[in-house]
Structure formats: structure tokens, C-alpha cells
Enzyme design. Structure first.
Site, PDB file in Angstrom:
ATOM      1  N   GLU A 163       0.821  -1.208   0.000  1.00  0.00           N
ATOM      2  CA  GLU A 163       0.000   0.000   0.000  1.00  0.00           C
ATOM      3  C   GLU A 163       0.855   1.258   0.000  1.00  0.00           C
ATOM      4  OE1 GLU A 163      -3.470  -1.868   2.845  1.00  0.00           O
ATOM      5  OE2 GLU A 163      -2.444  -0.035   3.433  1.00  0.00           O
ATOM      6  N   CYS A 186       3.029   8.538   1.527  1.00  0.00           N
ATOM      7  CA  CYS A 186       3.413   7.596   2.580  1.00  0.00           C
ATOM      8  C   CYS A 186       3.673   6.244   1.920  1.00  0.00           C
ATOM      9  CB  CYS A 186       2.273   7.498   3.597  1.00  0.00           C
ATOM     10  SG  CYS A 186       2.564   6.246   4.858  1.00  0.00           S
ATOM     11  N   CYS A 214       5.044  -7.185   8.121  1.00  0.00           N
ATOM     12  CA  CYS A 214       6.084  -6.688   9.027  1.00  0.00           C
ATOM     13  C   CYS A 214       6.408  -7.770  10.052  1.00  0.00           C
ATOM     14  CB  CYS A 214       5.604  -5.430   9.745  1.00  0.00           C
ATOM     15  SG  CYS A 214       6.861  -4.733  10.845  1.00  0.00           S
ATOM     16  N   CYS A 244       3.694  -5.336  16.240  1.00  0.00           N
ATOM     17  CA  CYS A 244       3.106  -4.470  17.272  1.00  0.00           C
ATOM     18  C   CYS A 244       1.621  -4.825  17.391  1.00  0.00           C
ATOM     19  CB  CYS A 244       3.263  -3.005  16.897  1.00  0.00           C
ATOM     20  SG  CYS A 244       4.996  -2.527  16.715  1.00  0.00           S
ATOM     21  N   CYS A 271      -1.288  -2.968  15.383  1.00  0.00           N
ATOM     22  CA  CYS A 271      -1.002  -2.633  13.983  1.00  0.00           C
ATOM     23  C   CYS A 271      -1.511  -3.720  13.033  1.00  0.00           C
ATOM     24  CB  CYS A 271       0.507  -2.452  13.806  1.00  0.00           C
ATOM     25  SG  CYS A 271       1.017  -2.210  12.098  1.00  0.00           S
ATOM     26  N   CYS A 284      -2.578   1.579   8.092  1.00  0.00           N
ATOM     27  CA  CYS A 284      -1.759   0.720   7.250  1.00  0.00           C
ATOM     28  C   CYS A 284      -2.249  -0.717   7.226  1.00  0.00           C
ATOM     29  CB  CYS A 284      -0.333   0.717   7.765  1.00  0.00           C
ATOM     30  SG  CYS A 284       0.255   2.346   8.099  1.00  0.00           S
TER      31      CYS A 284
END
Ligand code: SAH
Ligand code: SF4
Length: 347
Positions: free
Chosen positions: A92, A105, A112, A116, A119, A336
Site C-alpha cells: 500500500e 506515505c 512486518c 506491534c 497494527c 496501514c
């Protein structure tokens, strides 16, 4: 022969490759300008190059941007795209227009590995690192679209999917290529790298001699709470992260931005604000509060506006410079990872 993605190369590499093909040195700079300055990916338009070289380029290199798989735009003009990568993965990127700014962005990884707990990208796990070209192509995608309106990308933030300092080399190369005045020419001070606190990466970045802005995701003023929110904190404790950020500020003279996601009832109390202020006192710092963006499956809530304001004032009262990130594009799932998640469940 597998064609290389041209955007993965630095100008010096392109020079070496073209010289290897028997071309004079200046040719590489011409090609570079077509791509990075004129955003031209069609060899037939590269009229100052000999026909033979144009054919060679088309045979050797993938001269293109990324495919748009999905696209959303909200009423404020925030635009989010899901871009397809050659291996079928997707990432994205978001364009955020604000007054005279056009901020893009971008993502540094597919998924990832940090995980976290608040997230959406972290929840999807890690797929792979992006290449330098795949990172830069996200910016060029919007640069091309803006050009139609006579506008330019004014700022880039690496705050999309993934942890840029866990994909250090590709991220840095992409940013240096975007920064190169011989091509795209976006000033380093207009580029921000956001990290969850990868200490060796911060220290390495401090040695690069560049003026990139650094944003450090803190999210908690003390170790125990931070470990609950950011699993990587086990490896790089708060004190080390702050020391590395200090070293970055010292080496570059740039003020560090500390990002702090506000989670209702978790880290948004006035005690947290006071502890955060104490932690940052005397530092070249600025806090960016990000009210939690809800996403399916994430077990947190966004604090009320009143609570966000109290938190902000408490920091200010203790001498800490602070801004609240306006929540843009909530309706277009700008948090995100969400466009990707939705797209994947549709297909
Ligand atoms: N991995 C890097 C950069 C990408 S995340 C980092 O963590 O800094 C960019 C920012 O978005 C980080 O500050 C992150 O904490 C924040 N963020 C992630 N999920 C969020 C959510 N659901 N709501 C609000 N902010 C979020
Ligand atoms: Fe990764 Fe950043 Fe999300 Fe944490 S907040 S999981 S580091 S993308």
C-alpha cells in the site's frame, strides 16, 4: 534473460552497466533523467538515445512502475493505492494532500516481522522485503498522477507497511535515488523515516551524513508497557532507543519526532503523559500523537477527542512540543495494511 527492475539501480550502477554494454558514460545519465526526472518509462520516447540502445534497454530492464490493484479516495483527497509486485505480492501507498503539501506515505516491506499489537500490518505477519525500486516506485506512482495536475510530490514519509530499518539497504538506496538532484531531486529534509526503534539501524543512519528526518515510534513512556505493545522492545530497550535517537539528532542536527499511538485506557492517561514528558525533557524532540485507527481484529479503542486533548495539554504544560496527527481517510481505511487485507479477502 530475467530483466532487472531499472528502478533498483543507482546511477553509478547504471553507468557501470551501460559502460559494460559499450556505451559512453553520459548515456546512463540520459537514461536516468528520462526515468527519474521525466518519469518516462517508454523507450520509444527517449529520443536522444540511439535506437539500438533503446532496444537493448527494453530487453534488459523492466522499465515500468507497479500495477494498481485497488484504489480508494476520500472526500478530503487522501488517496490510497494497492500496488502489485512482480511476484504477486502487494503493498500500500498513500497520497495525503494538505494545503501546499503533497505527502506520499510509502511501505518498506510486505507485512512486518515486528508484530506491534495495535497494527494491522503487524497482524498479517512478514512476507518479504521490498527492493529499492519497489519502494521508490510508490513515490513515482503518485508523482506521475500529480504531474497531470501540474503538482509535485513535496514530502515522503516511510510510514506505510513494514519496518524500514529492518530493510535498511533497499530503503536507503530508494531514498538516495529519490533525493539525487540529477533526477527526482526530493530534498532529504522532506523525507521522513519512521522506525519502531531498531537501534543499529538508527546508529547506521546517523553515519550516512544525510538530513533525513527520523521518527521513532515510542508508544509508552516505560519499559514494561512498551514491551506489551511492541514485541521488539525486548531486544532494544527504551533507554537504548533514546540514546540512538540522541546520537541521530547530534549527528544531523535534526529534531527527532516521537510517535505515540494513543490507545484508550492503555497508554493515554495523564500519568503516561507526565512520564513521557519527563523522558523527553531536554531532548531535541517533538511528539506526534496518533489516535488509534481501529481495524478488524485489533483489540483496542480510540480515545475520545477530549482525552487526546488532555494528553496533548499535559505534554505542553510540561514543556514538550506536540502535535496530534489528524486522522485522515479513516473512511478509506488509511490505517496501514487495511486496504490490502480487504483486497485479499475479496479475491
Ligand atoms: N514500522 C515503522 C513504520 C511504519 S508504522 C514504525 O512502526 O514506526 C507507522 C506508524 O503508524 C507507527 O508510528 C505506528 O505505530 C503507527 N500505527 C500502526 N498501527 C496503527 C493504528 N492501528 N493506529 C494508529 N497508528 C498506527
Ligand atoms: Fe511493523 Fe511499524 Fe506495524 Fe510495528 S507499527 S508492526 S513496526 S509496521
Amino acid at each position: 534473460m530475467e530483466r532487472r527492475f531499472l528502478l533498483d539501480l543507482s546511477l553509478e550502477e547504471l553507468e557501470a552497466e551501460l559502460q559494460g554494454m559499450g556505451e559512453p558514460r553520459f548515456r546512463a545519465r540520459q537514461v536516468w533523467q528520462w526515468v527519474w526526472r521525466h518519469l518516462c518509462f517508454d523507450v520509444s520516447a527517449m529520443t536522444n538515445l540511439p535506437q539500438r540502445l533503446r532496444e537493448d534497454l527494453a530487453n534488459r530492464y523492466a522499465l515500468q512502475l507497479l500495477r494498481t490493484l485497488a484504489w480508494e479516495r476520500d472526500e478530503e483527497g487522501t488517496e490510497k493505492v494497492l500496488l502489485g509486485l512482480p511476484d504477486g505480492a502487494s503493498v500500500e501507498a498513500v497520497l495525503i494532500p494538505e494545503e501546499d503539501r503533497r505527502t506520499v506515505c510509502i511501505s518498506a516491506q510486505v507485512g512486518c516481522p515486528v508484530g506491534c499489537v495495535f497494527c494491522a500490518t503487524g497482524a498479517m505477519g512478514f512476507v518479504r522485503n521490498l527492493t529499492a525500486g519497489e519502494i521508490a516506485a510508490q513515490v513515482l506512482h503518485f508523482a506521475l498522477a500529480l504531474r497531470e495536475k501540474g503538482e509535485r510530490v513535496s514530502h515522503v514519509v516511510v510510514m506505510g507497511m513494514g519496518e524500514p530499518l529492518l530493510n535498511y539497504e533497499a530503503t536507503l538506496r530508494a531514498l538516495l535515488n529519490l533525493n539525487d538532484p540529477r533526477g527526482f531531486g526530493l530534498g532529504a529534509r522532506r523525507i521522513t523515516i519512521s522506525t519502531v526503534g531498531v537501534v543499529p539501524g538508527i546508529l547506521r543512519l546517523a553515519q550516512e551524513g544525510r538530513q533525513f528526518n527520523l521518527a521513532v515510534s515510542l508508544h509508552a513512556p516505560e519499559e514494561g508497557l512498551r514491551r506489551r505493545l511492541v514485541p521488539l522492545a525486548e531486544r532494544w530497550p527504551l533507554a537504548q532507543v533514546l540514546r540512538a535517537a540522541d546520537a541521530y539528532a547530534l549527528a544531523t542536527g535534526r529534531r527527532i519526532t516521537y510517535e505515540y499511538v494513543l490507545l484508550a485506557g492503555v497508554n493515554d492517561g495523564l500519568v503516561h503523559a507526565r512520564a513521557l514528558a519527563k523522558l523527553l525533557r531536554g531532548r531535541l524532540a517533538h511528539v506526534n500523537l496518533i489516535p488509534f485507527n481501529p481495524a478488524p481484529g485489533l483489540p483496542f479503542e480510540r480515545p475520545s477527542e477530549g482525552q487526546v486533548e488532555l494528553f496533548r495539554r499535559e505534554l505542553l504544560a510540561h514543556g514538550v512540543d506536540v502535535t496530534v496527527r489528524r486522522s485522515r481517510g479513516l473512511r478509506i481505511s488509511a490505517a496501514c495494511g487495511q486496504l490490502r487485507s480487504r483486497h485479499l479477502t475479496q479475491v
